[in-house]
Design a protein around this motif. Structure first.
Motif, short mmCIF file in Angstrom:
data_model
loop_
_atom_site.label_atom_id
_atom_site.label_comp_id
_atom_site.label_asym_id
_atom_site.label_seq_id
_atom_site.Cartn_x
_atom_site.Cartn_y
_atom_site.Cartn_z
N ARG A 70 45.67 32.77 53.37
CA ARG A 70 46.23 33.14 52.06
C ARG A 70 46.06 34.64 51.81
O ARG A 70 46.99 35.32 51.36
CB ARG A 70 45.53 32.36 50.95
CG ARG A 70 46.01 30.93 50.71
CD ARG A 70 45.29 30.44 49.48
NE ARG A 70 45.43 29.02 49.22
CZ ARG A 70 46.35 28.49 48.43
NH1 ARG A 70 47.26 29.27 47.87
NH2 ARG A 70 46.38 27.18 48.20
N ARG A 71 44.84 35.13 52.05
CA ARG A 71 44.58 36.55 51.80
C ARG A 71 45.44 37.44 52.69
O ARG A 71 45.96 38.47 52.23
CB ARG A 71 43.09 36.84 52.00
CG ARG A 71 42.20 36.24 50.92
CD ARG A 71 40.80 36.81 50.98
NE ARG A 71 40.08 36.40 52.18
CZ ARG A 71 39.32 35.32 52.25
NH1 ARG A 71 39.18 34.53 51.18
NH2 ARG A 71 38.67 35.02 53.36
N ARG B 46 40.72 22.25 45.36
CA ARG B 46 40.40 23.63 45.71
C ARG B 46 41.60 24.43 46.17
O ARG B 46 41.44 25.57 46.63
CB ARG B 46 39.31 23.64 46.79
CG ARG B 46 37.95 23.25 46.24
CD ARG B 46 37.01 22.73 47.30
NE ARG B 46 35.70 22.43 46.72
CZ ARG B 46 35.42 21.33 46.02
NH1 ARG B 46 36.38 20.42 45.83
NH2 ARG B 46 34.23 21.15 45.50
N ASN B 47 42.78 23.87 46.06
CA ASN B 47 43.99 24.56 46.49
C ASN B 47 45.07 24.45 45.42
O ASN B 47 45.40 23.36 44.97
CB ASN B 47 44.52 23.96 47.80
CG ASN B 47 43.72 24.42 49.00
OD1 ASN B 47 43.93 25.51 49.52
ND2 ASN B 47 42.79 23.59 49.45
N ASN C 282 41.98 29.81 53.27
CA ASN C 282 41.76 30.93 52.36
C ASN C 282 41.98 32.27 53.06
O ASN C 282 42.54 33.20 52.46
CB ASN C 282 40.35 30.85 51.78
CG ASN C 282 40.16 29.67 50.84
OD1 ASN C 282 41.11 29.22 50.21
ND2 ASN C 282 38.94 29.15 50.76
N ARG C 283 41.56 32.39 54.31
CA ARG C 283 41.80 33.63 55.05
C ARG C 283 43.29 33.87 55.25
O ARG C 283 43.78 34.99 55.13
CB ARG C 283 41.08 33.57 56.40
CG ARG C 283 39.56 33.54 56.31
CD ARG C 283 38.93 33.63 57.70
NE ARG C 283 37.52 33.32 57.66
CZ ARG C 283 36.98 32.17 58.02
NH1 ARG C 283 37.77 31.19 58.46
NH2 ARG C 283 35.69 31.96 57.95
N ASN D 286 39.07 24.57 55.30
CA ASN D 286 39.60 25.26 54.14
C ASN D 286 39.29 26.76 54.18
O ASN D 286 40.00 27.56 53.56
CB ASN D 286 39.04 24.65 52.86
CG ASN D 286 39.95 24.87 51.67
OD1 ASN D 286 41.15 24.65 51.75
ND2 ASN D 286 39.38 25.31 50.55
#
Length: 316
Positions: free
Chosen positions: A188-189, A160-161, A185-186, A181
Motif C-alpha cells: 500500500r505504501r 484492519r483493511n 501494508n508495505r 498483512n
C-alpha cells in the motif's frame, strides 16, 4: 533488486505485453537507460518479474470429493453458521476453501500448511491463542476448527483493511491471508508513493511489489483473483448465495482472470448438495467408508467428534 527497480520492471513487462510490432525494443532501451542497466540485463531481469497468465491444468480428480457424508454435513453446518455471523458471505468462504485445499481436510502443502484452511502450525497456534473461547486448541486437520479459524482470521484481516469497495477490501484480506498483512501494508505504501490509489486493490496496489520474491509475488497476486473472480462466481452460480465481488465479475471486467469455462459448474453441487440446493441426489464420498461418526484428531492430543463440532459456537 530494490522495490523501485522491481516495480519499474513489472510495469515494463505489462507494457511489453500490450506493445505493438516494433515497439518492444524501444521500450526496453528506454528502461535500460533509465535504470542504468544493459539491455541484456533488462531482458534477464524481466524473466524474474514477469507475471504470466498461464492456463491452469485440470486436476485428474476435478469434480470429485474425498469427503464422507459426515464430513460434508459438518462442513456445511459450520460454513452456514460462520456465514450467518459474517454477513452471509458463503460463496466467498467456499471459494477460499476451494483455492486452499480443494475441500481436502487432510491436505498438507510442501511447506507444511495443514488442513482445509491450510494454516501453518505457528499461525494455527496463534489463532487458538487469540480466540481461545470460540476455537480452543489448534486443530488444523479438524474440518470444523479449520473453517471457524479461517473465518476468524478473515474477519481479523477485514477489520484492519479499508478499501474503495467491498470487493477490493476482500482482495486485501485475501492477500493478507496468503502472504501476511505486513506485506499488504508495505505494498500500500509503495503504491501510494508511486501515485497509485492505496485503497484500490485491483489494477492498483496489486501491481506494486514492496520487495518479496518474484515467485511469492506471482502467487500472492493470483490468490485473490482466483478466489474472488474464478471460484466465487462458480459457487454463486451453484446456489451458494451472492459473493462479495458479484458486481465486478458480472461485468466481465477482466476476461483473463474471470473466465472459468474450463471449470465444472456443477462441482459445488456434487460436493455439498445441502448448500447448493441440488434437485437430485448425488454421491458425496469418492470411496466407501465405514459407517458411524468420524473423529478428527487435533493437535496436542485432542480429539473432537463431529457432533461436538456442529454444536460448538462458530464465533469469529
Amino acid at each position: 533488486m530494490s522495490a523501485v527497480i522491481t516495480q519499474r520492471l513489472v510495469d515494463l513487462s505489462r507494457a511489453l505485453e500490450n506493445a505493438g510490432h516494433g515497439q518492444r525494443t524501444a521500450l526496453c532501451q528506454a528502461a535500460a537507460q533509465e535504470l542504468g542497466l544493459s539491455q541484456a540485463t533488462i531482458y534477464r531481469k524481466l524473466e524474474e518479474v514477469k507475471v504470466a497468465a498461464t492456463p491452469r491444468k485440470r486436476r485428474k480428480d476435478a469434480g470429485q470429493s474425498a469427503l464422507s457424508r459426515e464430513e460434508a454435513l459438518l462442513i456445511s453446518t459450520t460454513l452456514i453458521e460462520s456465514a450467518r455471523r459474517n454477513e452471509k458471505r458463503l460463496a466467498t468462504f467456499a471459494a477460499q476453501v476451494h483455492q486452499e485445499s480443494a475441500w481436502r481436510s487432510n491436505a498438507r502443502s510442501p511447506v507444511g500448511a495443514e488442513g482445509l484452511a491450510q494454516f501453518m502450525p505457528a499461525t494455527a497456534d496463534w489463532m487458538a491463542e487469540i480466540y481461545p473461547r470460540s476455537l480452543g486448541p489448534a486443530q488444523p486437520y479438524n474440518p470444523g476448527w479449520a473453517l471457524r479459524a479461517m473465518v476468524a482470521f478473515d474477519r481479523w484481516l477485514y477489520e484492519r483493511n479499508q478499501a474503495v469497495s467491498e470487493c477490493d477490501r476482500w482482495a486485501f484480506v485475501l492477500a493478507g491471508y496468503n502472504g501476511g498483512n505486513g506485506w499488504v501494508n508495505r505494498d500500500r505504501r509503495l503504491a501510494s508513493a508511486m501515485g497509485a490509489d492505496p485503497l484500490a486493490w485491483f489494477d492498483s496496489v496489486e501491481r506494486h511489489n514492496a520487495g518479496r520474491s518474484a515467485a511469492n509475488f506471482r502467487e500472492n497476486r493470483h490468490y485473490p483473483r482466483a478466489i474472488l473472480l474464478r471460484w466465487e462466481p462458480m459457487y454463486a452460480a451453484a446456489g451458494w448465495g451472492a459473493g462479495v465481488c458479484a458486481a465486478r465479475y458480472s461485468r466481465h471486467e477482466d476476461p483473463d482472470a474471470v473466465s472459468a469455462r474450463h471449470v465444472d459448474q456443477q462441482f459445488a453441487c456434487r460436493l455439498l448438495p445441502e448448500l447448493a440446493g441440488c434437485r437430485r441426489a448425488v454421491r458425496i464420498a469418492a470411496t466407501p467408508r465405514s459407517p458411524g461418526p468420524v473423529v478428527a484428531s487435533g493437535a496436542r492430543g485432542q480429539t473432537t467428534t463431529h457432533a461436538a463440532l456442529v454444536a460448538a459456537p462458530a464465533q469469529a
